[in-house]
Structure formats: C-alpha cells, structure tokens
Design a protein around this motif. Sequence first.
Motif, PDB file in Angstrom:
ATOM      1  N   ARG A  42      30.932  37.568  52.480  1.00 11.65           N
ATOM      2  CA  ARG A  42      31.173  38.309  51.247  1.00 11.65           C
ATOM      3  C   ARG A  42      32.431  37.779  50.554  1.00 11.65           C
ATOM      4  N   THR A  43      32.550  38.119  49.285  1.00  9.34           N
ATOM      5  CA  THR A  43      33.766  37.850  48.523  1.00  9.34           C
ATOM      6  C   THR A  43      34.161  39.135  47.818  1.00  9.34           C
ATOM      7  N   VAL A  44      35.464  39.412  47.756  1.00  9.95           N
ATOM      8  CA  VAL A  44      35.939  40.671  47.178  1.00  9.95           C
ATOM      9  C   VAL A  44      37.097  40.411  46.225  1.00  9.95           C
ATOM     10  N   LEU A  45      37.281  41.337  45.301  1.00 13.35           N
ATOM     11  CA  LEU A  45      38.511  41.425  44.528  1.00 13.35           C
ATOM     12  C   LEU A  45      39.507  42.228  45.340  1.00 13.35           C
ATOM     13  N   ALA A  46      40.782  41.916  45.207  1.00 16.76           N
ATOM     14  CA  ALA A  46      41.815  42.660  45.916  1.00 16.76           C
ATOM     15  C   ALA A  46      43.076  42.686  45.077  1.00 16.76           C
ATOM     16  N   GLY A  47      43.772  43.809  45.134  1.00 13.66           N
ATOM     17  CA  GLY A  47      45.053  43.924  44.462  1.00 13.66           C
ATOM     18  C   GLY A  47      46.189  43.791  45.459  1.00 13.66           C
ATOM     19  N   TYR A  48      47.287  43.240  44.995  1.00 14.94           N
ATOM     20  CA  TYR A  48      48.521  43.180  45.774  1.00 14.94           C
ATOM     21  C   TYR A  48      49.529  44.025  45.019  1.00 14.94           C
ATOM     22  N   CYS A  49      50.048  45.082  45.660  1.00 13.46           N
ATOM     23  CA  CYS A  49      50.806  46.100  44.950  1.00 13.46           C
ATOM     24  C   CYS A  49      52.231  46.235  45.475  1.00 13.46           C
ATOM     25  N   SER A  50      53.084  46.793  44.634  1.00 16.86           N
ATOM     26  CA  SER A  50      54.429  47.182  45.047  1.00 16.86           C
ATOM     27  C   SER A  50      54.338  48.488  45.845  1.00 16.86           C
ATOM     28  N   PRO A  51      55.403  48.883  46.533  1.00 18.01           N
ATOM     29  CA  PRO A  51      55.379  50.163  47.246  1.00 18.01           C
ATOM     30  C   PRO A  51      55.119  51.362  46.329  1.00 18.01           C
ATOM     31  N   LYS A  52      55.355  51.208  45.034  1.00 15.70           N
ATOM     32  CA  LYS A  52      55.072  52.288  44.077  1.00 15.70           C
ATOM     33  C   LYS A  52      53.637  52.263  43.584  1.00 15.70           C
ATOM     34  N   GLY A  53      52.807  51.380  44.145  1.00 13.83           N
ATOM     35  CA  GLY A  53      51.402  51.323  43.767  1.00 13.83           C
ATOM     36  C   GLY A  53      51.119  50.543  42.510  1.00 13.83           C
ATOM     37  N   ARG A  54      52.097  49.789  42.016  1.00 12.29           N
ATOM     38  CA  ARG A  54      51.911  48.998  40.803  1.00 12.29           C
ATOM     39  C   ARG A  54      51.428  47.597  41.156  1.00 12.29           C
ATOM     40  N   LEU A  55      50.472  47.093  40.398  1.00 13.84           N
ATOM     41  CA  LEU A  55      49.866  45.804  40.708  1.00 13.84           C
ATOM     42  C   LEU A  55      50.826  44.648  40.443  1.00 13.84           C
ATOM     43  N   LEU A  56      50.976  43.806  41.455  1.00 19.99           N
ATOM     44  CA  LEU A  56      51.739  42.568  41.336  1.00 19.99           C
ATOM     45  C   LEU A  56      50.816  41.382  41.101  1.00 19.99           C
ATOM     46  N   ALA A  57      49.565  41.509  41.531  1.00 20.95           N
ATOM     47  CA  ALA A  57      48.582  40.441  41.359  1.00 20.95           C
ATOM     48  C   ALA A  57      47.205  41.016  41.661  1.00 20.95           C
ATOM     49  N   VAL A  58      46.186  40.397  41.063  1.00 22.37           N
ATOM     50  CA  VAL A  58      44.788  40.673  41.393  1.00 22.37           C
ATOM     51  C   VAL A  58      44.149  39.336  41.711  1.00 22.37           C
ATOM     52  N   MET A  59      43.415  39.266  42.803  1.00 21.02           N
ATOM     53  CA  MET A  59      42.856  37.989  43.235  1.00 21.02           C
ATOM     54  C   MET A  59      41.471  38.176  43.843  1.00 21.02           C
ATOM     55  N   ARG A  60      40.778  37.067  43.969  1.00 22.46           N
ATOM     56  CA  ARG A  60      39.483  37.056  44.660  1.00 22.46           C
ATOM     57  C   ARG A  60      39.680  36.402  46.014  1.00 22.46           C
ATOM     58  N   ALA A  61      39.083  37.012  47.055  1.00 16.98           N
ATOM     59  CA  ALA A  61      39.255  36.525  48.420  1.00 16.98           C
ATOM     60  C   ALA A  61      37.903  36.230  49.055  1.00 16.98           C
ATOM     61  N   TRP A  62      37.871  35.201  49.894  1.00 11.97           N
ATOM     62  CA  TRP A  62      36.687  34.875  50.686  1.00 11.97           C
ATOM     63  C   TRP A  62      37.128  34.050  51.881  1.00 11.97           C
ATOM     64  N   MET A  63      36.234  33.868  52.832  1.00 10.99           N
ATOM     65  CA  MET A  63      36.553  33.107  54.035  1.00 10.99           C
ATOM     66  C   MET A  63      36.058  31.671  53.915  1.00 10.99           C
ATOM     67  N   ASP A  64      36.823  30.758  54.491  1.00 12.13           N
ATOM     68  CA  ASP A  64      36.404  29.368  54.681  1.00 12.13           C
ATOM     69  C   ASP A  64      36.708  29.043  56.134  1.00 12.13           C
TER      70      ASP A  64
END
Length: 313
Positions: A42-64
């Motif tokens: 599978r491939t997913v979208l994922a957010g990377y957030c600050s401790p306050k829940g604010r988005l620092l980045a949004v990315m797509r992840a998958w395995m290789d």
Amino acid sequence: MQTTLPGVVRASGITIIRVSGEDAVKFLHGQMSQAIEGLGDRTVLAGYCSPKGRLLAVMRAWMDGADVMLALPRPIVEGFLKRIRMYVLRAKVVFTPLEPAPQAVLFLGAAGEAAAASLGLTLPAPGERKSENGWTLLGLPAAQAIEGFSAGGSRTLAIAPEGTALPFEPADDAWRAASSIAAGVPQVLPETREKFVPQHVNLELVGGVSFRKGCYPGQEVISRVEHIGETNRRAAVGRIAVAEAPLPGAPVYAKGEESGSVVLAAKIGDEALVLYSATLDAIEAGVSLTPDGAVLTREPLPYRYRNVLKEPE
C-alpha cells in the motif's frame, strides 16, 4: 482556457527520500500521522506535525524492500530533514534524498491510463503500490473533473526506471499542482509550515491520518479535534481569473473579513485553481483574495466533509 487536458504531467516539483536502517519503519511510525508499520503493497499520505498538532509537512509513503520511501514537495525537504533528524538520536535510521532525482510523472484520467497502457503498464487502484516493468506505480486519490484544470478520475504517481526515454512529452509541473487541488489533497510549503492542523486542510478525509495507531507528535491535539465533533474549518476549492496565482499562506476573505488562507494554487491560462482553508461559514458565503475582490467560483471536491470517526465510509 485550455480544453485538451494532459494525461501525463511531470512531477519535477517533488523530492523522493529513501529512509533506511533497521529502525526506519518503527521510527517513522512514531513520527507520522498515518501508520507506516504494515504498509506492505500500500501507499499512504502522512502528515508530520509539531507537538501542537500543526503540520510541518505532508508526504506520500511506501515501501521499497525494507526501506521506506517518502515523496514530498521539493521546497519543504530541507526543513523537514533538518527537523526530523533532530529526533533520530540512537535510532538506526538514515534519510537519503535521491540524487539525481529519478524521472517521475503523473498519469491522469482516461488519457493517462491510455498513455500508461502504451508503455505496457496497468495502473494501480488508489492506495495501492505496484512494480511493473521496472516502474514503481503509486495509486493516488482520484481527482474531481474541473474544466480547464483537471480531467477527473484516476491519478498515478509513476517513477520510471533509470534511463527511460518516454515516447511523449509530459506537460508542465503546474498541472501536477492542479491535479492535487482537484483531488482535494493538501500540500505544506515553507509559507504554510505550522499553519494548519490536519483537519483544517482535509488531510484525514484523504487518508492522511490514522486515529487507531499509537502516539506521534501532535496526536493528542489532532484526536481531540476529531472527538469533539466536526471541525469549524475546512479546505475548499475555487477558481478565479488572476494575473498571478496567489501564494501559499496568503489570506482569503469572506464579506470583507479575513477568514482563512491559501493552501495551494495553480495558474493555467488566465485562471488560477485554489485550494484554501477557511471557516465553514466563509466557505458557504464565498471567499475572495482581497477584502473587496471578486468571489472565487467554488468547485466540488471528490469527497464530502465528515467526521471520519463518527461517519466511516
């Protein structure tokens, strides 16, 4: 306004990062808003957030193989890597941006499916990752058809084998942004870093947040927003004739009052397609780019606003 929409567009505005090491999956699982463990095919979208829940980045992840691959907008990469490497500590994790960047394109709609078929490729379903003829194919959320900007239908991020010569010329990267907007999929850029919680840009509506995985930075804030009910801010799509596309983070207005911000915009021809975050009342009333400017023509999203905990699909 262009009426013939491209089926293949360049994805030159993204960077792909390989995350390797025996702790790579576990480490990222504890940092991201979506589950990284157990990704499989599978491939997913994922957010990377600050401790306050604010988005620092949004990315797509998958395995290789045993490595995790991440795709995110090129302008945010440096800041993302600087931040996340601070938390590696003793974990055995290495982040390596792929340089030179592999050739990546988006196949869009029926024309994209036909172009892929001409290369001997069968495109995956949304959320599916597959390898075929040396290509890596990632099924993305479908786009809404928007005249002049998006043909609608399937979207696939395709990473070509090294040295591949395409028998056609992909369209400009601006169409990639238009495709993302038409799919209602947010991006975080340097101008909007730490500006939005995931629900304010519909990230959980496109599969970018898991409310069943373990803790990650900002998880308590994000879960609380979902548990108290429907958020009062959402992302919406509009179009407007402009000389230049509005910048990410620029304000939007409703009835003369600032009510939100631009998330992402793409200018094609004489118009811009804009993904913006605003209060639900402002979205309903109509927003403009200046206090007394013309109201954006609202375009439909390919999904509906809902609380994913209380109204699962």
